[in-house]
Design an enzyme around this catalytic site. Sequence first.
Site, PDB file in Angstrom:
ATOM      1  N   HIS A   1       0.843  -1.204   0.000  1.00 34.74           N
ATOM      2  CA  HIS A   1       0.000   0.000   0.000  1.00 34.74           C
ATOM      3  C   HIS A   1       0.876   1.252   0.000  1.00 34.74           C
ATOM      4  O   HIS A   1       0.594   2.217  -0.711  1.00 34.74           O
ATOM      5  CB  HIS A   1      -0.891   0.053   1.254  1.00 34.74           C
ATOM      6  CG  HIS A   1      -1.914  -1.035   1.342  1.00 34.74           C
ATOM      7  ND1 HIS A   1      -2.054  -1.841   2.438  1.00 34.74           N
ATOM      8  CD2 HIS A   1      -2.868  -1.441   0.458  1.00 34.74           C
ATOM      9  CE1 HIS A   1      -3.054  -2.691   2.253  1.00 34.74           C
ATOM     10  NE2 HIS A   1      -3.566  -2.478   1.055  1.00 34.74           N
TER      11      HIS A   1
ATOM     12  N   LYS B   1     -15.645  -7.255   6.163  1.00 32.18           N
ATOM     13  CA  LYS B   1     -14.568  -8.101   6.713  1.00 32.18           C
ATOM     14  C   LYS B   1     -14.499  -7.888   8.230  1.00 32.18           C
ATOM     15  O   LYS B   1     -14.797  -6.803   8.713  1.00 32.18           O
ATOM     16  CB  LYS B   1     -13.233  -7.676   6.119  1.00 32.18           C
ATOM     17  CG  LYS B   1     -13.140  -7.836   4.614  1.00 32.18           C
ATOM     18  CD  LYS B   1     -11.832  -7.250   4.098  1.00 32.18           C
ATOM     19  CE  LYS B   1     -11.748  -7.298   2.602  1.00 32.18           C
ATOM     20  NZ  LYS B   1     -10.574  -6.609   2.062  1.00 32.18           N
TER      21      LYS B   1
ATOM     22  N   ARG C   1      -2.437  -5.915  -8.381  1.00 27.73           N
ATOM     23  CA  ARG C   1      -1.329  -6.809  -8.045  1.00 27.73           C
ATOM     24  C   ARG C   1      -1.155  -7.894  -9.088  1.00 27.73           C
ATOM     25  O   ARG C   1      -0.054  -8.249  -9.450  1.00 27.73           O
ATOM     26  CB  ARG C   1      -1.571  -7.453  -6.674  1.00 27.73           C
ATOM     27  CG  ARG C   1      -1.492  -6.463  -5.532  1.00 27.73           C
ATOM     28  CD  ARG C   1      -2.043  -7.052  -4.273  1.00 27.73           C
ATOM     29  NE  ARG C   1      -3.453  -7.402  -4.450  1.00 27.73           N
ATOM     30  CZ  ARG C   1      -4.178  -8.045  -3.576  1.00 27.73           C
ATOM     31  NH1 ARG C   1      -3.630  -8.448  -2.456  1.00 27.73           N
ATOM     32  NH2 ARG C   1      -5.449  -8.302  -3.809  1.00 27.73           N
TER      33      ARG C   1
ATOM     34  N   SER D   1      -3.260  -7.934   3.138  1.00 29.35           N
ATOM     35  CA  SER D   1      -3.345  -7.712   4.588  1.00 29.35           C
ATOM     36  C   SER D   1      -3.682  -9.014   5.306  1.00 29.35           C
ATOM     37  O   SER D   1      -3.186  -9.270   6.405  1.00 29.35           O
ATOM     38  CB  SER D   1      -4.402  -6.650   4.884  1.00 29.35           C
ATOM     39  OG  SER D   1      -4.042  -5.439   4.262  1.00 29.35           O
TER      40      SER D   1
HETATM   41  N1  COA Z   1      -0.377  -3.997  -1.580  1.00 29.91           N
HETATM   42  C1  COA Z   1      -0.774  -4.890  -0.676  1.00 29.91           C
HETATM   43  N2  COA Z   1      -2.034  -5.342  -0.576  1.00 29.91           N
HETATM   44  C2  COA Z   1      -2.924  -4.850  -1.430  1.00 29.91           C
HETATM   45  C3  COA Z   1      -2.591  -3.904  -2.410  1.00 29.91           C
HETATM   46  C4  COA Z   1      -1.245  -3.483  -2.469  1.00 29.91           C
HETATM   47  N3  COA Z   1      -0.841  -2.597  -3.355  1.00 29.91           N
HETATM   48  N4  COA Z   1      -3.693  -3.608  -3.109  1.00 29.91           N
HETATM   49  C5  COA Z   1      -4.691  -4.328  -2.589  1.00 29.91           C
HETATM   50  N5  COA Z   1      -4.225  -5.085  -1.587  1.00 29.91           N
HETATM   51  C6  COA Z   1      -4.985  -6.052  -0.767  1.00 29.91           C
HETATM   52  C7  COA Z   1      -5.458  -5.484   0.527  1.00 29.91           C
HETATM   53  O1  COA Z   1      -4.482  -5.650   1.541  1.00 29.91           O
HETATM   54  C8  COA Z   1      -6.688  -6.300   0.806  1.00 29.91           C
HETATM   55  O2  COA Z   1      -6.305  -7.500   1.396  1.00 29.91           O
HETATM   56  P1  COA Z   1      -7.302  -8.324   2.330  1.00 29.91           P
HETATM   57  O3  COA Z   1      -8.473  -8.704   1.470  1.00 29.91           O
HETATM   58  O4  COA Z   1      -6.479  -9.450   2.740  1.00 29.91           O
HETATM   59  O5  COA Z   1      -7.698  -7.379   3.440  1.00 29.91           O
HETATM   60  C9  COA Z   1      -7.222  -6.644  -0.586  1.00 29.91           C
HETATM   61  O6  COA Z   1      -6.158  -6.412  -1.473  1.00 29.91           O
HETATM   62  C10 COA Z   1      -8.411  -5.811  -0.948  1.00 29.91           C
HETATM   63  O7  COA Z   1      -8.019  -4.481  -1.090  1.00 29.91           O
HETATM   64  P2  COA Z   1      -8.612  -3.218  -0.394  1.00 29.91           P
HETATM   65  O8  COA Z   1      -7.859  -2.090  -0.985  1.00 29.91           O
HETATM   66  O9  COA Z   1      -8.627  -3.287   1.076  1.00 29.91           O
HETATM   67  O10 COA Z   1     -10.004  -3.169  -1.020  1.00 29.91           O
HETATM   68  P3  COA Z   1     -11.375  -3.602  -0.480  1.00 29.91           P
HETATM   69  O11 COA Z   1     -11.879  -4.543  -1.490  1.00 29.91           O
HETATM   70  O12 COA Z   1     -11.374  -4.021   0.933  1.00 29.91           O
HETATM   71  O13 COA Z   1     -12.134  -2.195  -0.532  1.00 29.91           O
HETATM   72  C11 COA Z   1     -13.076  -0.252  -1.620  1.00 29.91           C
HETATM   73  C12 COA Z   1     -12.322  -1.541  -1.736  1.00 29.91           C
HETATM   74  C13 COA Z   1     -12.922   0.417  -0.280  1.00 29.91           C
HETATM   75  C14 COA Z   1     -12.493   0.647  -2.678  1.00 29.91           C
HETATM   76  C15 COA Z   1     -14.548  -0.538  -1.958  1.00 29.91           C
HETATM   77  O14 COA Z   1     -15.015  -1.587  -1.152  1.00 29.91           O
HETATM   78  C16 COA Z   1     -15.436   0.659  -1.803  1.00 29.91           C
HETATM   79  O15 COA Z   1     -15.315   1.633  -2.507  1.00 29.91           O
HETATM   80  N6  COA Z   1     -16.385   0.593  -0.864  1.00 29.91           N
HETATM   81  C17 COA Z   1     -17.323   1.674  -0.602  1.00 29.91           C
HETATM   82  C18 COA Z   1     -18.716   1.342  -1.076  1.00 29.91           C
HETATM   83  C19 COA Z   1     -18.879   1.650  -2.536  1.00 29.91           C
HETATM   84  O16 COA Z   1     -18.746   2.762  -2.994  1.00 29.91           O
HETATM   85  N7  COA Z   1     -19.230   0.614  -3.285  1.00 29.91           N
HETATM   86  C20 COA Z   1     -19.461   0.731  -4.686  1.00 29.91           C
HETATM   87  C21 COA Z   1     -18.213   0.426  -5.448  1.00 29.91           C
HETATM   88  S1  COA Z   1     -18.632  -0.725  -6.689  1.00 29.91           S
END
Ligand code: COA
Length: 171
Positions: A21, A45, A94, A132
């Site tokens: 990140h 989560k 990724r 994560s």
């Molecule tokens: N390095 C390390 N890990 C990474 C990474 C990087 N560069 N990029 C992504 N990851 C990992 C994260 O650690 C996370 O791991 P985990 O699942 O083990 O916790 C996983 O990839 C998911 O990434 P994350 O960035 O946490 O995304 P998310 O899927 O949890 O959340 C949001 C994405 C917040 C952008 C999305 O859920 C959101 O916008 N929510 C708001 C509601 C909304 O507007 N919804 C409509 C959108 S369609």
Amino acid sequence: MEKEMKIGIYPGSFDPVTKGHLDIIERSSKMVDKLIVAVLKNSSKSPLFTVEERVSMLKEITKDIPNVEIDSFSGLLVDFAEANNATIIVRGLRAVTDFEYELQMSQTNRIMDENVDTIFLTTSLEYAYLSSSTVKEVAIYGGDVSKFVPSYVVDKIKDKINALNNGGHNE
Ligand code: COA
């Protein structure tokens, strides 16, 4: 005419923030005038760290990057973007497995708000495998996570796991 400020948002769960990140934060902060790293509240989560703890860790590890701000949000990302005059969403890719989900999210966001575009940065190769959840799993079983997360976060993970082992619980 005054140039409009280009504001980007890097949203995610950051439970906890990893070196992967941080790599995306450092690189994308150079592309915008201001980057808001936004921690999602109410994620489905079950988190290890509270939102406040995640915000605080992000603040500490980005304190030397002047145009980065840390915040949290609930509800729709496009609403948070609009409230902050942000027009760019930053996401890291990724591997090809991230692609379908990310494409769907960015297209949905674009349909909801045509003023917002998503840019994707390919995660640096050394972090392409990171997540994560992996970090948490390694840490819970006593493994060394110092290659995966900044040293400040290593200590916070140790403290949290010790507290949980001693009967504490997370909200
Ligand atoms: N390095 C390390 N890990 C990474 C990474 C990087 N560069 N990029 C992504 N990851 C990992 C994260 O650690 C996370 O791991 P985990 O699942 O083990 O916790 C996983 O990839 C998911 O990434 P994350 O960035 O946490 O995304 P998310 O899927 O949890 O959340 C949001 C994405 C917040 C952008 C999305 O859920 C959101 O916008 N929510 C708001 C509601 C909304 O507007 N919804 C409509 C959108 S369609």
